[in-house]
Design a protein around this motif. Structure first.
Motif, short mmCIF file in Angstrom:
data_model
loop_
_atom_site.label_atom_id
_atom_site.label_comp_id
_atom_site.label_asym_id
_atom_site.label_seq_id
_atom_site.Cartn_x
_atom_site.Cartn_y
_atom_site.Cartn_z
N LYS A 101 -3.62 4.41 7.13
CA LYS A 101 -3.60 3.57 5.93
C LYS A 101 -2.48 2.54 5.99
O LYS A 101 -2.68 1.35 5.70
CB LYS A 101 -3.46 4.45 4.69
N ILE A 102 -1.29 2.97 6.38
CA ILE A 102 -0.14 2.05 6.47
C ILE A 102 -0.37 1.00 7.55
O ILE A 102 -0.08 -0.19 7.36
CB ILE A 102 1.14 2.85 6.75
N LEU A 103 -0.93 1.41 8.70
CA LEU A 103 -1.18 0.47 9.79
C LEU A 103 -2.19 -0.60 9.38
O LEU A 103 -1.97 -1.81 9.60
CB LEU A 103 -1.69 1.24 11.01
N LEU A 104 -3.31 -0.19 8.78
CA LEU A 104 -4.32 -1.15 8.36
C LEU A 104 -3.78 -2.11 7.29
O LEU A 104 -4.03 -3.33 7.34
CB LEU A 104 -5.55 -0.42 7.82
N LEU A 105 -3.03 -1.57 6.33
CA LEU A 105 -2.48 -2.42 5.29
C LEU A 105 -1.50 -3.43 5.86
O LEU A 105 -1.47 -4.60 5.44
CB LEU A 105 -1.79 -1.55 4.23
N GLY A 106 -0.72 -3.02 6.84
CA GLY A 106 0.21 -3.95 7.49
C GLY A 106 -0.52 -5.08 8.18
O GLY A 106 -0.09 -6.24 8.12
N LEU A 107 -1.63 -4.77 8.85
CA LEU A 107 -2.43 -5.82 9.51
C LEU A 107 -3.01 -6.80 8.50
O LEU A 107 -3.02 -8.03 8.74
CB LEU A 107 -3.55 -5.16 10.33
N PHE A 108 -3.50 -6.31 7.37
CA PHE A 108 -4.04 -7.19 6.34
C PHE A 108 -2.95 -8.08 5.76
O PHE A 108 -3.21 -9.27 5.47
CB PHE A 108 -4.69 -6.35 5.23
N ILE A 109 -1.75 -7.56 5.56
CA ILE A 109 -0.66 -8.37 5.02
C ILE A 109 -0.28 -9.48 5.99
O ILE A 109 -0.06 -10.64 5.58
CB ILE A 109 0.56 -7.47 4.71
#
Length: 297
Positions: A73-81
């Motif tokens: 979850k943290i990895l995907l959210l970081g990519l979207f940001i």
């Protein structure tokens, strides 16, 4: 002087106007970036939940499932940001974040050494650890039931109701005693009889009571036994050891121990064995000729 002030004011007004117009031009892209972040939060949560379910079907490991779910979850959210920053025309900020992260990795590593150490320890514990959720362990001087493993700490619930958060680095470094890994736990207690009583008959009686108590367990690998522990001042002390089969090292196991101790005491008294109390020595000092006590019948 007035002309200079007026010129500065005009330049400031022009600059503000230019920046305002630039901001207005970027409003659509900024709005789109905010939308991307919002969608990213939703997608990362959904993907994390789906992966948790998929992993749970193959692995019965609550701690690993939670850890991997949060990491994804943290990895995907970081990519979207990062993508949202590029869409908003803030490529420089995105690049700067990555550059700063790489350039300051060593500095951050020293400044937040404990955080990094606990994080790495959390990863190690998630894949290779000495306990699972709801198992009873002792870490250092903390004794309780494992409730969860987070990125930085392991949460224990003590049997007196306290929540204890132990840094993962301490879990890695300190000895960990797991009381319920295989479901068997051994209790020990002492019982003393008088010197004039028969030791062999007393031991035979005690072991019969122990083995007949509900909840006590014995097999080829787990033997209940009794030994003569010591010749004390006024008693011959036995050490009684017996096993219970339970994953719940708490009320259930302690109640079984209580039943065993009570049954042993009652059986010894019923069969006429003496359970002497501690002997107290009384001395006369000075001109005392008698003890200032009186025995009543």
């Amino acid at each position: 002087m007035d002309n200079e002030v007026q010129s500065v004011a005009q330049n400031l007004a022009i600059t503000l106007e230019e920046h305002w117009m630039l901001f207005i031009d970027h409003v659509p892209s900024i709005g789109l970036a905010i939308l991307i972040v919002a969608i990213g939060m939703l997608i990362s949560s959904k993907v994390s939940a789906l992966l948790r379910k998929a992993i749970a079907q193959k692995v019965e490991d609550t701690i690993m499932i939670n850890f991997l779910g949060k990491a994804i979850k943290i990895l995907l959210l970081g990519l979207f940001i990062m993508y949202a920053l590029q869409v908003a025309g803030l490529d420089g900020i995105a690049t700067g974040i990555l550059t700063a992260a790489g350039a300051s990795a060593v500095i951050i590593g020293f400044a937040f050494r404990d955080i990094g150490e606990n994080f790495i320890s959390g990863i190690i514990l998630s894949f290779n650890r000495p306990f699972n959720v709801d198992e009873t362990v002792s870490i250092g001087d903390i004794f309780g039931k494992v409730k969860n493993i987070e990125f930085r700490y392991t949460k224990l619930k003590t049997f007196d109701g306290r929540d204890v958060y132990i840094p993962n680095s301490d879990v890695i470094k300190k000895p960990v005693y797991n009381y319920t890994e295989d479901g068997y736990f051994r209790f020990d207690f002492l019982v003393g009889i008088a010197y004039e009583d028969d030791i062999d008959i007393a031991q035979e009686l005690i072991m019969k009571v122990v083995n007949n108590t509900s909840g006590v367990y014995e097999d080829e690998m787990h033997h209940n036994f009794i030994i003569t522990e010591e010749l004390a001042v006024n008693t011959v002390n036995f050490k009684v050891s017996f096993w219970v089969k339970t994953f719940e090292y708490g009320k259930e196991a302690l109640m079984i121990k209580g039943k065993v101790v009570t049954a042993v005491k009652n059986a010894l008294v019923k069969e006429g064995f003496n359970l002497p109390a501690n002997i107290q020595e009384l001395k006369l000092y000075g001109d005392q000729e008698e003890f200032p006590v009186r025995v009543q019948q």
